[in-house]
Motif scaffolding. Structure first.
Motif, short mmCIF file in Angstrom:
data_model
loop_
_atom_site.label_atom_id
_atom_site.label_comp_id
_atom_site.label_asym_id
_atom_site.label_seq_id
_atom_site.Cartn_x
_atom_site.Cartn_y
_atom_site.Cartn_z
N ASP A 158 15.86 19.79 12.13
CA ASP A 158 16.09 21.05 11.42
C ASP A 158 15.31 22.22 12.01
N PHE A 159 14.27 21.93 12.80
CA PHE A 159 13.44 23.00 13.35
C PHE A 159 13.57 23.14 14.86
N THR A 160 14.70 22.65 15.39
CA THR A 160 14.99 22.87 16.80
C THR A 160 15.11 24.37 17.06
N GLY A 161 14.31 24.89 17.99
CA GLY A 161 14.35 26.31 18.29
C GLY A 161 13.60 27.18 17.30
N LYS A 162 12.95 26.56 16.31
CA LYS A 162 12.21 27.32 15.31
C LYS A 162 10.71 27.04 15.35
N ALA A 163 10.32 25.99 16.05
CA ALA A 163 8.91 25.61 16.14
C ALA A 163 8.68 24.82 17.42
N HIS A 164 7.44 24.76 17.87
CA HIS A 164 7.09 23.89 18.99
C HIS A 164 7.21 22.44 18.51
N GLN A 165 7.73 21.56 19.37
CA GLN A 165 7.81 20.14 19.01
C GLN A 165 7.35 19.29 20.19
N LEU A 166 6.35 18.47 19.95
CA LEU A 166 5.84 17.52 20.94
C LEU A 166 6.04 16.13 20.37
N ILE B 250 9.68 17.69 2.42
CA ILE B 250 8.92 18.91 2.73
C ILE B 250 9.76 19.97 3.43
N LEU B 251 10.97 19.62 3.89
CA LEU B 251 11.80 20.54 4.67
C LEU B 251 12.05 21.86 3.95
N GLY B 252 12.34 21.79 2.66
CA GLY B 252 12.60 23.00 1.89
C GLY B 252 11.42 23.94 1.87
N SER B 253 10.21 23.38 1.75
CA SER B 253 9.00 24.21 1.73
C SER B 253 8.71 24.80 3.11
N LEU B 254 8.95 24.03 4.17
CA LEU B 254 8.70 24.52 5.52
C LEU B 254 9.59 25.71 5.85
N ALA B 255 10.79 25.73 5.27
CA ALA B 255 11.74 26.81 5.54
C ALA B 255 11.23 28.17 5.06
N ASN B 256 10.21 28.16 4.19
CA ASN B 256 9.66 29.42 3.66
C ASN B 256 8.65 30.07 4.61
N TYR B 257 8.29 29.34 5.68
CA TYR B 257 7.27 29.85 6.60
C TYR B 257 7.89 30.31 7.92
N ASN B 258 7.19 31.24 8.57
CA ASN B 258 7.54 31.59 9.94
C ASN B 258 6.92 30.51 10.82
N ILE C 65 -0.98 22.66 13.69
CA ILE C 65 -0.51 21.47 14.39
C ILE C 65 -0.33 20.36 13.35
N LEU C 66 0.91 19.92 13.17
CA LEU C 66 1.22 19.02 12.06
C LEU C 66 1.87 17.73 12.52
N ASP C 67 1.36 16.63 12.03
CA ASP C 67 1.98 15.32 12.21
C ASP C 67 2.61 14.95 10.86
N ILE C 68 3.92 15.16 10.75
CA ILE C 68 4.62 14.92 9.48
C ILE C 68 5.42 13.63 9.59
N LEU C 69 5.09 12.65 8.77
CA LEU C 69 5.74 11.35 8.81
C LEU C 69 7.22 11.47 8.45
N PRO C 70 8.06 10.59 9.01
CA PRO C 70 9.50 10.64 8.72
C PRO C 70 9.84 10.60 7.23
N ASN C 71 9.12 9.76 6.47
CA ASN C 71 9.42 9.65 5.04
C ASN C 71 8.95 10.86 4.24
N VAL C 72 8.10 11.70 4.84
CA VAL C 72 7.64 12.93 4.18
C VAL C 72 8.52 14.12 4.55
N GLN C 73 9.12 14.05 5.74
CA GLN C 73 9.93 15.16 6.25
C GLN C 73 11.00 15.60 5.26
N THR C 74 11.75 14.65 4.72
CA THR C 74 12.87 14.99 3.84
C THR C 74 12.41 15.74 2.59
#
Length: 345
Positions: free
Chosen positions: A180-188, A159-167, A148-157
């Motif tokens: 970028d993770f619509t349909g790839k992860a739960h989002q609340l 970290i996106l490349g690294s997140l793409a390496n995970y299921n 469960i991750l709270d990723i700040l907007p200024n960090v998202q840009t």
């Protein structure tokens, strides 16, 4: 007498179970029946393939889930060993936050209570730094059922490349929507801009009673920049006398007839102290609306209103994500800020 593999084979006719789920549940059933004890080794992947006819990928994925749930462990590639006989709905959950905040504490407590001891939760912080988050994910990935991750907007840009390496189907992103993770992860997510604007617009009748509306400076706005932007939009569109700044004083005395919007930080404490020392009346001489969530202030008799983060609804939605029977179903839900009124203006 049942053999170990019988617990798995007897689930073949259960239509709701995939092969992966048959294996996981079958192992759990064997453990619950005390067919295998703590410290004993489970059949190897090759043995499972031979006995069940499942693919290597299916067996490996099932063992990985059992590891994530804290039921088995892999010992230096020597094999898989049972380490936990609590095979109910045990979940291992990682909570990852930008920093140590009250919201993080409250979400942990709510989630812990909802799990009713059927899970373990560990909390991690990345100090609002993309490099730390990247390394943290590398260190903990594979050790938990859900992240469960709270990723700040200024960090998202960053970290996106690294997140793409995970299921990421076992990732639950909080607060800030990640397109970028619509349909790839739960989002609340919370649309802070729209939600804050909606709450404040509902208070226009009361806000117009005050000479000025001041959103006090706070470090919280760096985490939620949408709030000051929404505030400025409201002031401009509704023709209110408002600004972002500091407490108004004349000759060290608080100016009257001002409504303050403030985060739950030291500024609020100082403001309340001044209010008390100068014997001013809340909601008569000055109004205060707290932004955020703080049960300490909430349970006092100060009587100011709050725009609160939806901690409990968010915890309830997280529970839905991690207990949903259809594991491939990814939940995407927008939550709204909540308003709690103190003494009427």
């Amino acid at each position: 007498m049942k053999l170990f593999f019988d617990y798995i084979k007897e689930l073949r006719d259960t239509r709701t179970y995939t092969k992966h789920e048959q294996l996981v549940q079958g192992v759990c059933n064997a453990v619950a029946a005390k067919h295998i004890k703590i410290g004993e080794m489970l059949p190897s992947v090759n043995t499972m393939i031979h006995e069940l006819g499942f693919s290597r990928e299916t067996v490996s994925r099932a063992y990985k889930e059992l590891i994530e749930r804290g039921i088995i462990m892999s010992k230096n590639r020597k094999g898989y060993y049972l380490i936990n006989t609590n095979v109910g709905s045990t979940q291992k959950i990682a909570l990852v936050f930008p920093e140590f905040t009250l919201e993080a504490q409250l979400l942990y407590k709510e989630l812990y209570d909802l799990l009713e001891y059927n899970g373990t939760i560990e909390v991690f912080f990345y100090n609002e730094k993309a490099d730390m988050l990247r390394q943290l994910l590398k260190n903990i990935h594979g050790n938990f059922s859900y992240y469960i991750l709270d990723i700040l907007p200024n960090v998202q840009t960053e970290i996106l490349g690294s997140l793409a390496n995970y299921n990421t189907n076992r990732f639950i992103f909080l607060n800030h929507f990640i397109p970028d993770f619509t349909g790839k992860a739960h989002q609340l997510s919370i649309d802070f801009n729209v939600s804050f604007y909606h709450v404040m617009k509902g208070l226009l009748h009361d806000l117009r009673k005050w000479d000025e509306i001041v959103l006090l400076e706070s470090n919280l706005w760096s985490r939620f920049p949408e709030i000051p932007l929404s505030f400025q939009s409201l002031i401009h569109e509704e023709g209110l006398n408002g600004s972002i700044g500091f407490v108004r004083k004349t000759n060290d005395m608080l100016e009257k007839n001002i409504c303050y919007l403030t985060a739950f930080d030291t500024t609020l404490g100082e403001l309340l102290k001044e209010l008390h020392l100068q014997e001013l009346k809340l909601n008569e001489d000055i109004a205060i609306i707290g932004v955020g969530t703080n049960t300490v202030w909430e349970n006092t008799t100060h009587g100011f209103s709050q725009v609160k983060f939806p901690i409990k609804p968010m915890a309830q939605q997280i529970l839905k994500c991690i207990t949903h029977k259809r594991k491939k179903h990814l939940l995407h839900k927008h939550l709204a800020l909540e308003y709690s009124q103190g003494i009427t203006f």
